[in-house]
Design a protein around this motif. Structure first.
Motif, short mmCIF file in Angstrom:
data_model
loop_
_atom_site.label_atom_id
_atom_site.label_comp_id
_atom_site.label_asym_id
_atom_site.label_seq_id
_atom_site.Cartn_x
_atom_site.Cartn_y
_atom_site.Cartn_z
N CYS A 60 -43.56 2.14 -3.81
CA CYS A 60 -44.52 2.38 -2.73
C CYS A 60 -45.95 2.36 -3.26
O CYS A 60 -46.84 1.75 -2.66
CB CYS A 60 -44.21 3.71 -2.04
SG CYS A 60 -45.29 4.10 -0.66
N GLN A 61 -46.17 3.01 -4.38
CA GLN A 61 -47.50 3.04 -4.99
C GLN A 61 -47.99 1.64 -5.34
O GLN A 61 -49.16 1.30 -5.11
CB GLN A 61 -47.47 3.92 -6.24
CG GLN A 61 -47.33 5.40 -5.97
CD GLN A 61 -48.55 5.99 -5.32
OE1 GLN A 61 -49.69 5.70 -5.74
NE2 GLN A 61 -48.36 6.78 -4.28
N TYR A 77 -38.54 1.18 5.32
CA TYR A 77 -37.29 0.61 4.83
C TYR A 77 -36.46 1.62 4.03
O TYR A 77 -35.24 1.71 4.25
CB TYR A 77 -37.58 -0.64 3.98
CG TYR A 77 -36.35 -1.40 3.59
CD1 TYR A 77 -35.85 -2.41 4.42
CD2 TYR A 77 -35.65 -1.11 2.42
CE1 TYR A 77 -34.70 -3.11 4.08
CE2 TYR A 77 -34.51 -1.81 2.08
CZ TYR A 77 -34.04 -2.80 2.91
OH TYR A 77 -32.90 -3.48 2.57
N PRO A 78 -37.05 2.40 3.11
CA PRO A 78 -36.24 3.39 2.39
C PRO A 78 -35.58 4.41 3.32
O PRO A 78 -34.47 4.86 3.06
CB PRO A 78 -37.26 4.07 1.45
CG PRO A 78 -38.33 3.06 1.27
CD PRO A 78 -38.43 2.35 2.58
N ALA A 79 -36.27 4.76 4.41
CA ALA A 79 -35.69 5.70 5.36
C ALA A 79 -34.48 5.10 6.06
O ALA A 79 -33.46 5.78 6.28
CB ALA A 79 -36.74 6.11 6.39
N LEU A 80 -34.56 3.83 6.41
CA LEU A 80 -33.42 3.17 7.06
C LEU A 80 -32.25 3.02 6.10
O LEU A 80 -31.09 3.21 6.48
CB LEU A 80 -33.85 1.80 7.59
CG LEU A 80 -34.91 1.82 8.70
CD1 LEU A 80 -35.32 0.40 9.07
CD2 LEU A 80 -34.39 2.55 9.93
N SER A 109 -33.71 8.35 -2.00
CA SER A 109 -33.96 8.81 -0.63
C SER A 109 -32.64 9.06 0.09
O SER A 109 -32.50 10.04 0.83
CB SER A 109 -34.80 7.78 0.13
OG SER A 109 -36.08 7.65 -0.44
N GLY A 110 -31.68 8.16 -0.12
CA GLY A 110 -30.37 8.34 0.50
C GLY A 110 -29.66 9.57 -0.02
O GLY A 110 -29.05 10.33 0.74
N TYR A 111 -29.75 9.78 -1.32
CA TYR A 111 -29.13 10.97 -1.93
C TYR A 111 -29.71 12.24 -1.32
O TYR A 111 -28.98 13.17 -0.93
CB TYR A 111 -29.37 10.94 -3.44
CG TYR A 111 -29.12 12.26 -4.13
CD1 TYR A 111 -27.83 12.66 -4.46
CD2 TYR A 111 -30.19 13.11 -4.43
CE1 TYR A 111 -27.61 13.88 -5.08
CE2 TYR A 111 -29.97 14.33 -5.05
CZ TYR A 111 -28.68 14.72 -5.36
OH TYR A 111 -28.47 15.93 -5.97
N GLU A 112 -31.04 12.30 -1.22
CA GLU A 112 -31.69 13.50 -0.68
C GLU A 112 -31.34 13.73 0.78
O GLU A 112 -31.09 14.86 1.21
CB GLU A 112 -33.21 13.37 -0.85
CG GLU A 112 -33.65 13.40 -2.31
CD GLU A 112 -35.06 12.89 -2.52
OE1 GLU A 112 -35.71 12.50 -1.52
OE2 GLU A 112 -35.52 12.86 -3.68
N LEU A 113 -31.28 12.66 1.57
CA LEU A 113 -30.96 12.80 2.99
C LEU A 113 -29.53 13.29 3.19
O LEU A 113 -29.29 14.22 3.98
CB LEU A 113 -31.17 11.46 3.70
CG LEU A 113 -30.85 11.46 5.20
CD1 LEU A 113 -31.78 12.42 5.94
CD2 LEU A 113 -30.98 10.04 5.77
#
Length: 333
Positions: A60-61, A77-80, A109-113
């Motif tokens: 992202c950075q 996209y990472p959220a999806l 991100s998937g792991y955290e969600l």
């Protein structure tokens, strides 16, 4: 591509053994993302993903600092992808997400969600990216992707990609992309150290990967194309299907011609629009710039002969110069 690869692996590695390979399910995330209302998504998964974490990702950075910046669609996209992991976990019991090293942020991100919304331990695994000999990433964005889809990368092209790998990477690829036992790979590399001119590891790597992706017939197809193109094998040309010819000579023009009595090499070249009209075209042949089915022809008046200039499968492969190919299909022989 993935479904065929799974079945090839089952046939090649499991059919003769006593083990059992589980079934692979290929799913399209449009089936759930397409039916997910935006407000429900934002109120559910969206509320569990922290902006600071998403913005801190290295990918992202890098995009934010780039001249083109980062659009909202790319940022989300990472959220999806994280939601995909959540859906697969909840509906299919999926607990492991596997991806390339460049997917680390999305997998995190998937792991955290999943852990926040279910309290279940899940896992992510990344694998090294495949790079070119210059160290550049291979992929769609780079424009040098190697595809599982035969329409985009033929068995021949896949075989040639792997057979051209350098010595310093071939052992790693044998371990990553094949199911050859490690002891056998060690033996292959030992033999290669003694006879490097035979390119043994590269040929074995190319054969194993092509067979896994396209099956045994795909490997045979790659070998036929290799013999036809690099060894001028008439037998290989005669055995090639129309599909293989089109795959091998993707950019080559093709023509359908009727064989007329007394038709000669000059007639063929002109009817195929392969040489210019007039003396320059005639001279192209006499100078040795024309070959038919891998055999150089220097006499423009040579009459075409079945079985020599025209193969048993009704095809002639005309080459002008070193790289300009023309596929001739003969009608009503």
């Amino acid at each position: 591509g993935m479904g065929r690869l799974s079945e090839n692996h089952r046939e090649l590695s499991w059919a003769a053994g006593g083990g059992r390979l589980g079934q692979a399910a290929l799913l399209d995330n449009a089936c759930w993302l397409g039916r997910q209302p935006l407000l429900d998504f934002l109120g559910g998964a969206g509320g569990r993903l922290r902006m600071g974490t998403l913005l801190s990702r290295q990918s992202c950075q890098a995009r934010l600092r780039s001249p083109g910046g980062m659009g909202l669609a790319e940022f989300l996209y990472p959220a999806l992808q994280a939601y995909d992991f959540l859906h697969l976990h909840q509906h299919h019991g999926c607990r492991v997400q596997l991806g390339g090293a460049d997917q680390m942020g999305n997998i995190m991100s998937g792991y955290e969600l999943v852990t926040k919304m279910t309290g279940t331990d899940v896992f992510g695994i990344t694998v090294p990216l495949i790079t070119s000999t210059t160290g550049d990433k291979l992929g769609k964005t780079a424009g040098n992707a190697v595809w599982l889809n035969r329409d985009k990368t033929s068995p021949f092209e896949l075989y040639q990609f792997f057979v051209r790998q350098q010595d310093n990477i071939v052992e790693k690829y044998l371990k990553l992309f094949t199911f050859i036992p490690l002891e056998e790979i060690d033996h292959i590399m030992e033999m290669h150290a003694k006879e490097p001119e035979k390119w043994g590891p590269q040929k074995r790597l190319a054969a194993e990967v092509t067979k896994l992706v396209h099956g045994r017939e795909g490997l045979e197809s790659a070998k036929r194309c290799t013999k036809a193109l690099y060894y001028s094998s008439v037998e290989a040309l005669e055995a090639m299907s129309d599909q293989e010819l089109q795959e091998l000579f993707r950019q080559a023009p093709s023509a359908e011609l009727m064989l007329e009595p007394g038709m000669n090499v000059l007639d063929l070249c002109r009817k195929a629009n392969a040489i210019p009209d007039g003396p320059s075209g005639y001279q192209k042949i006499t100078d040795g710039g024309v070959s038919i089915n891998g055999i150089r022809v220097t006499n423009p008046e040579t009459v075409l002969i079945l079985g020599q200039h025209i193969l048993k499968n009704g095809v002639s492969l005309l080459r002008i110069g070193k790289k300009n190919y023309y596929i001739i299909k003969w009608l009503q022989l």
